[in-house]
Design a protein around this motif. Structure first.
Motif, PDB file in Angstrom:
ATOM      1  N   GLN A   1       0.870  -1.182   0.000  1.00  7.64           N
ATOM      2  CA  GLN A   1       0.000   0.000   0.000  1.00  7.64           C
ATOM      3  C   GLN A   1       0.903   1.225   0.000  1.00  7.64           C
ATOM      4  N   ILE A   2       0.818   2.003  -1.070  1.00  5.62           N
ATOM      5  CA  ILE A   2       1.750   3.105  -1.286  1.00  5.62           C
ATOM      6  C   ILE A   2       0.986   4.405  -1.523  1.00  5.62           C
TER       7      ILE A   2
ATOM      8  N   GLU B   1      -3.343   7.080  -3.491  1.00  5.97           N
ATOM      9  CA  GLU B   1      -2.985   6.180  -2.401  1.00  5.97           C
ATOM     10  C   GLU B   1      -3.846   4.935  -2.491  1.00  5.97           C
ATOM     11  N   GLY B   2      -3.202   3.782  -2.355  1.00  7.50           N
ATOM     12  CA  GLY B   2      -3.934   2.529  -2.421  1.00  7.50           C
ATOM     13  C   GLY B   2      -2.993   1.348  -2.484  1.00  7.50           C
TER      14      GLY B   2
ATOM     15  N   THR C   1      -7.440   2.235  -5.271  1.00  6.38           N
ATOM     16  CA  THR C   1      -7.572   3.165  -4.151  1.00  6.38           C
ATOM     17  C   THR C   1      -8.503   2.574  -3.089  1.00  6.38           C
ATOM     18  N   TYR C   2      -8.529   3.218  -1.925  1.00  2.70           N
ATOM     19  CA  TYR C   2      -9.284   2.672  -0.803  1.00  2.70           C
ATOM     20  C   TYR C   2     -10.793   2.795  -0.986  1.00  2.70           C
TER      21      TYR C   2
ATOM     22  N   ARG D   1     -11.703   2.343  -6.505  1.00  2.00           N
ATOM     23  CA  ARG D   1     -11.413   2.740  -7.882  1.00  2.00           C
ATOM     24  C   ARG D   1     -10.025   2.261  -8.300  1.00  2.00           C
ATOM     25  N   VAL D   2      -9.841   2.079  -9.627  1.00  2.00           N
ATOM     26  CA  VAL D   2      -8.562   1.637 -10.173  1.00  2.00           C
ATOM     27  C   VAL D   2      -7.860   2.839 -10.803  1.00  2.00           C
ATOM     28  N   ALA D   3      -6.624   3.095 -10.381  1.00  2.00           N
ATOM     29  CA  ALA D   3      -5.822   4.192 -10.915  1.00  2.00           C
ATOM     30  C   ALA D   3      -4.616   3.607 -11.634  1.00  2.00           C
ATOM     31  N   LEU D   4      -4.410   4.020 -12.896  1.00  2.00           N
ATOM     32  CA  LEU D   4      -3.235   3.619 -13.669  1.00  2.00           C
ATOM     33  C   LEU D   4      -2.274   4.807 -13.686  1.00  2.00           C
ATOM     34  N   VAL D   5      -1.186   4.689 -12.954  1.00  2.00           N
ATOM     35  CA  VAL D   5      -0.206   5.766 -12.843  1.00  2.00           C
ATOM     36  C   VAL D   5       0.955   5.442 -13.773  1.00  2.00           C
TER      37      VAL D   5
END
Length: 451
Positions: free
Chosen positions: A291-292, A298-299, A313-314, A317-321
């Motif tokens: 978890q970073i 953050e997630g 994320t908490y 949701r899905v985040a593509l960084v």
């Protein structure tokens, strides 16, 4: 490896397995498609001139003979020049054209009515597996027959207009058909090679997943090996497919060299993400399941690909960084260590007995479920304010966000219960600011009083 969330933290996503597989397939196909596109672009720019295919000379769409490229002209350019000269001869001759063969060293020149139609080079004889004199005779005979037929067509029905129109149309269709006959089998072979490469890469990926599940516990190392092997097989398939299209490795290198600068500027971000992804998988500042915090995201890390890092994320949701952003940003890894320190601030009045309160707080917080018993609870005086004393209560718990948040909430509840049990009031400020509800009315009253 710890799970990416505690009880109640992550939603059950078992019903989305089909969607995840579809998205994974699309992501796996994106990079090979891009790679194949780059290779084909490089080949078109730098490798097309390296082909030695012969070109057919046509007159009114009828094939006469096929010739090879020379040091100064490729086969297509040479064939177009011969066709232009034959078109001029058709308009100028009346009947019975005669083709003569003249010797010029190792070459043979075919001349019709004083016009030098074409030259037969030794390379033409080598490509046709014959002697140069015999090849020159065949070409001269084909030119005579072609010119005779073309002249006859122009003296028939509708004259030159119909013959020229029909001849141009037939030439275009003949060239298209000839190109299709040469290109379509190569395209089918290249498509078959790429299909086999993708199928083999997918099969190897699944076999590796099956083996690694029992042999390797490091999921990040597993991810690195699987992605490198997958894309290496795709790259190998692209090279073999390029060879099936008739391009040599030297032509491929030449094409990549000619277009490398342009592609470098155009695909700077993509290449940066690709290299950053390799570095992340190699250096491993975090692993799958950690978890970073990256910037404002953050997630939990669900997937590390060569283009982007997938973080859930908490809030689900899905985040593509992009990997370039991840690699160059400040990263906070909350789960790099299995335990994490938590702090709660408490303000009390100056009239409380600090010694007794501190001992009660230590005992109360230490009894909270989730607070590690092997790490002591600390209660320190953080600040002496104007109206209250600030205490900093520190405790240790599991570093997972779900456990940390739940434990911190329980600690606050126990602190509030301890304060109530000891009958300690909350600190009140010594200075109060009172503002009138209707300032305009107060202003009128104040003005009237002054008068």
């Amino acid at each position: 490896m710890r799970p990416t969330g505690g009880p109640g933290e992550w939603r059950d996503r078992s019903g989305r397995a089909g969607g995840r597989v579809a998205r994974a397939c699309r992501r796996m196909a994106a990079f090979p498609a891009l790679l194949v596109g780059l290779i084909l672009l490089a080949l078109l720019v730098g490798g097309a001139a390296a082909q030695d295919d012969r070109a057919t000379v046509r007159l009114d769409g009828e094939p006469l003979f096929a010739l090879s490229g020379t040091d100064t002209l490729d086969a297509d350019q040479r064939a177009r020049r011969v066709e232009q000269r034959l078109a001029v001869l058709v308009r100028g001759l009346e009947a019975n054209p005669v083709a003569r063969i003249e010797t010029a060293g190792d070459e043979r020149v075919i001349v019709v009515s004083g016009v030098r139609v074409t030259t037969v080079y030794p390379i033409d004889a080598e490509d046709n597996l014959t002697e140069i004199d015999g090849l020159a005779s065949r070409w001269a005979s084909a030119i005579e027959k072609g010119l005779t037929a073309a002249i006859a067509r122009r003296t028939g029905f509708a004259g030159s207009f119909f013959a020229d129109t029909f001849g141009a149309l037939q030439t275009v269709l003949s060239r298209a058909g000839s190109s299709a006959v040469k290109v379509v089998p190569k395209l089918l072979a290249a498509a078959l090679v790429m299909g086999v490469a993708i199928l083999l890469a997918t099969l190897v990926n699944r076999v590796q997943r099956f083996i690694f599940k029992r042999r390797i516990t490091d999921r990040t190392l597993e991810n690195l090996i699987r992605q490198l092997s997958y894309y290496s097989l795709i790259l190998l398939g692209a090279l073999v497919a390029a060879d099936a299209l008739g391009f040599s490795p030297g032509a491929l290198v030449t094409g990549l060299g000619l277009t490398g600068l342009v592609l470098g500027f155009a695909l700077k971000d993509i290449l940066s993400n690709f290299v950053s992804g390799l570095l992340i998988l190699t250096l491993r500042p975090f692993e799958l399941g950690d978890q970073i915090v990256v910037g404002e995201t953050e997630g939990g890390v669900e997937r590390i690909e060569l283009r982007a890092t997938q973080i859930r994320t908490y809030d689900g949701r899905v985040a593509l960084v992009p990997n370039a952003e991840v690699f160059t940003s400040r990263i906070v890894n909350n789960t790099a260590d299995p335990v994490r320190r938590g702090n709660v601030l408490l303000q009390v009045g100056y009239d409380v007995k600090l010694g007794a309160l501190i001992e009660r707080l230590r005992a109360s917080v230490a009894s909270v479920k989730g607070v590690l018993p092997d790490r002591p609870v600390t209660v320190r005086v953080e600040d002496l304010g104007a109206s209250a004393i600030t205490l900093n209560i520190g405790f240790w718990t599991d570093s997972l966000r779900a456990d940390y948040k739940e434990t911190a909430s329980s600690v606050r509840r126990h602190i509030a219960s301890t304060m109530d049990d000891m009958g300690l009031p909350r600190p009140q400020p010594d200075l109060w600011r009172i503002a009138p509800a209707a300032p305009d009315d107060w202003a009128r009253i104040w003005t009237a009083t002054e008068r």
